[in-house]
Motif scaffolding. Structure first.
Motif, mmCIF file in Angstrom:
data_model
loop_
_atom_site.group_PDB
_atom_site.id
_atom_site.type_symbol
_atom_site.label_atom_id
_atom_site.label_comp_id
_atom_site.label_asym_id
_atom_site.label_seq_id
_atom_site.Cartn_x
_atom_site.Cartn_y
_atom_site.Cartn_z
ATOM 1 N N ARG A 81 -0.880 -6.287 -2.998
ATOM 2 C CA ARG A 81 -0.115 -7.540 -2.959
ATOM 3 C C ARG A 81 -1.066 -8.740 -3.053
ATOM 4 N N GLU A 82 -2.158 -8.695 -2.302
ATOM 5 C CA GLU A 82 -3.120 -9.794 -2.308
ATOM 6 C C GLU A 82 -3.730 -9.980 -3.696
ATOM 7 N N LEU A 83 -4.099 -8.890 -4.346
ATOM 8 C CA LEU A 83 -4.652 -8.990 -5.693
ATOM 9 C C LEU A 83 -3.681 -9.692 -6.645
ATOM 10 N N HIS A 84 -2.413 -9.382 -6.515
ATOM 11 C CA HIS A 84 -1.425 -9.937 -7.441
ATOM 12 C C HIS A 84 -0.968 -11.349 -7.073
ATOM 13 N N ARG A 85 -1.429 -11.851 -5.947
ATOM 14 C CA ARG A 85 -1.170 -13.262 -5.623
ATOM 15 C C ARG A 85 -2.039 -14.186 -6.472
ATOM 16 N N SER A 86 -3.113 -13.621 -7.030
ATOM 17 C CA SER A 86 -4.018 -14.459 -7.831
ATOM 18 C C SER A 86 -4.626 -13.643 -8.969
ATOM 19 N N VAL A 87 -3.783 -13.233 -9.889
ATOM 20 C CA VAL A 87 -4.255 -12.500 -11.062
ATOM 21 C C VAL A 87 -5.171 -13.436 -11.856
ATOM 22 N N PRO A 88 -6.355 -12.976 -12.242
ATOM 23 C CA PRO A 88 -7.277 -13.850 -12.973
ATOM 24 C C PRO A 88 -6.671 -14.374 -14.276
ATOM 25 N N GLN A 89 -6.885 -15.646 -14.538
ATOM 26 C CA GLN A 89 -6.337 -16.275 -15.740
ATOM 27 C C GLN A 89 -6.744 -15.560 -17.020
ATOM 28 N N PRO A 90 -8.006 -15.086 -17.161
ATOM 29 C CA PRO A 90 -8.348 -14.366 -18.397
ATOM 30 C C PRO A 90 -7.503 -13.107 -18.621
ATOM 31 N N VAL A 91 -7.101 -12.450 -17.554
ATOM 32 C CA VAL A 91 -6.232 -11.272 -17.683
ATOM 33 C C VAL A 91 -4.855 -11.710 -18.179
ATOM 34 N N LEU A 92 -4.336 -12.771 -17.617
ATOM 35 C CA LEU A 92 -3.040 -13.292 -18.058
ATOM 36 C C LEU A 92 -3.100 -13.752 -19.511
ATOM 37 N N ASP A 93 -4.206 -14.393 -19.889
ATOM 38 C CA ASP A 93 -4.371 -14.848 -21.270
ATOM 39 C C ASP A 93 -4.401 -13.675 -22.244
ATOM 40 N N THR A 94 -5.066 -12.593 -21.854
ATOM 41 C CA THR A 94 -5.122 -11.399 -22.707
ATOM 42 C C THR A 94 -3.725 -10.828 -22.913
ATOM 43 N N LEU A 95 -2.941 -10.757 -21.854
ATOM 44 C CA LEU A 95 -1.565 -10.271 -21.981
ATOM 45 C C LEU A 95 -0.766 -11.163 -22.931
ATOM 46 N N SER A 96 -0.918 -12.462 -22.797
ATOM 47 C CA SER A 96 -0.182 -13.387 -23.666
ATOM 48 C C SER A 96 -0.596 -13.226 -25.126
ATOM 49 N N ARG A 97 -1.904 -13.098 -25.379
ATOM 50 C CA ARG A 97 -2.376 -12.912 -26.760
ATOM 51 C C ARG A 97 -1.839 -11.613 -27.352
ATOM 52 N N ALA A 98 -1.573 -10.634 -26.495
ATOM 53 C CA ALA A 98 -1.053 -9.342 -26.946
ATOM 54 C C ALA A 98 0.476 -9.332 -27.012
ATOM 55 N N HIS A 99 1.085 -10.514 -26.915
ATOM 56 C CA HIS A 99 2.537 -10.653 -27.083
ATOM 57 C C HIS A 99 3.336 -9.999 -25.954
ATOM 58 N N VAL A 100 2.762 -9.963 -24.754
ATOM 59 C CA VAL A 100 3.461 -9.457 -23.576
ATOM 60 C C VAL A 100 4.078 -10.648 -22.858
ATOM 61 N N THR A 101 5.378 -10.586 -22.629
ATOM 62 C CA THR A 101 6.098 -11.662 -21.941
ATOM 63 C C THR A 101 6.993 -11.061 -20.861
ATOM 64 N N SER A 102 7.503 -11.918 -20.008
ATOM 65 C CA SER A 102 8.450 -11.508 -18.957
ATOM 66 C C SER A 102 7.948 -10.295 -18.180
ATOM 67 N N TYR A 103 6.676 -10.315 -17.816
ATOM 68 C CA TYR A 103 6.057 -9.180 -17.130
ATOM 69 C C TYR A 103 6.308 -9.295 -15.639
ATOM 70 N N SER A 104 6.887 -8.261 -15.053
ATOM 71 C CA SER A 104 7.141 -8.200 -13.620
ATOM 72 C C SER A 104 6.731 -6.833 -13.103
ATOM 73 N N ILE A 105 6.280 -6.803 -11.862
ATOM 74 C CA ILE A 105 6.025 -5.540 -11.163
ATOM 75 C C ILE A 105 6.841 -5.589 -9.878
ATOM 76 N N PHE A 106 7.615 -4.532 -9.645
ATOM 77 C CA PHE A 106 8.456 -4.412 -8.460
ATOM 78 C C PHE A 106 7.916 -3.273 -7.594
ATOM 79 N N LEU A 107 8.188 -3.345 -6.302
ATOM 80 C CA LEU A 107 7.735 -2.311 -5.364
ATOM 81 C C LEU A 107 8.894 -1.852 -4.504
ATOM 82 N N ARG A 108 9.017 -0.529 -4.399
ATOM 83 C CA ARG A 108 10.015 0.062 -3.502
ATOM 84 C C ARG A 108 9.528 1.435 -3.086
ATOM 85 N N ASP A 109 9.494 1.693 -1.786
ATOM 86 C CA ASP A 109 9.119 3.008 -1.254
ATOM 87 C C ASP A 109 7.816 3.516 -1.874
ATOM 88 N N HIS A 110 6.824 2.652 -1.924
ATOM 89 C CA HIS A 110 5.489 2.995 -2.439
ATOM 90 C C HIS A 110 5.505 3.416 -3.903
#
Length: 113
Positions: free
Chosen positions: A25-54
């Motif tokens: 959870r802590e890691l995903h509170r501050s995903v590094p901007q270069p990682v986000l930029d790479t996802l955007s350049r690769a045409h990835v949008t509306s990215y969500s991660i959900f958690l339930r029962d591990h």
């Protein structure tokens, strides 16, 4: 004018080691901007991660023309590789994962536009 492309919907799952939940959870509170930029350049949008029962459930939409090439570009990115060295130890592939496979695709069985 051509109609807008319908995005490819992608969902995948992996387990989360229970003792790693707060770290993950802590890691995903501050995903590094270069990682986000790479996802955007690769045409990835509306990215969500959900958690339930591990279990982590990821969903994103892909809007590009060459999914395999864009996913390879993400995997080859040094900042993304560094990010994965932090997140991968928190995760445990499902029993149905192939050797070397981490996140496994989930089958879409219903969609409402």
């Amino acid at each position: 004018m051509p109609a807008p492309r319908t995005p490819r919907r992608v969902a995948s799952v992996i387990r989360l080691h229970p003792e790693q939940e707060e770290k993950y959870r802590e890691l995903h509170r501050s995903v590094p901007q270069p990682v986000l930029d790479t996802l955007s350049r690769a045409h990835v949008t509306s990215y969500s991660i959900f958690l339930r029962d591990h279990t982590l459930f990821a969903y994103y939409e892909y809007t590009g023309d060459d999914y395999d090439a864009d996913m390879a570009a993400i995997a080859a990115d040094p900042e993304t590789q560094r990010w994965w060295t932090l997140t991968d130890p928190c995760q445990q592939p499902l029993d149905s994962a192939e050797p070397g496979e981490r996140w496994v695709d989930a089958e879409e069985v219903f969609h409402l536009d």
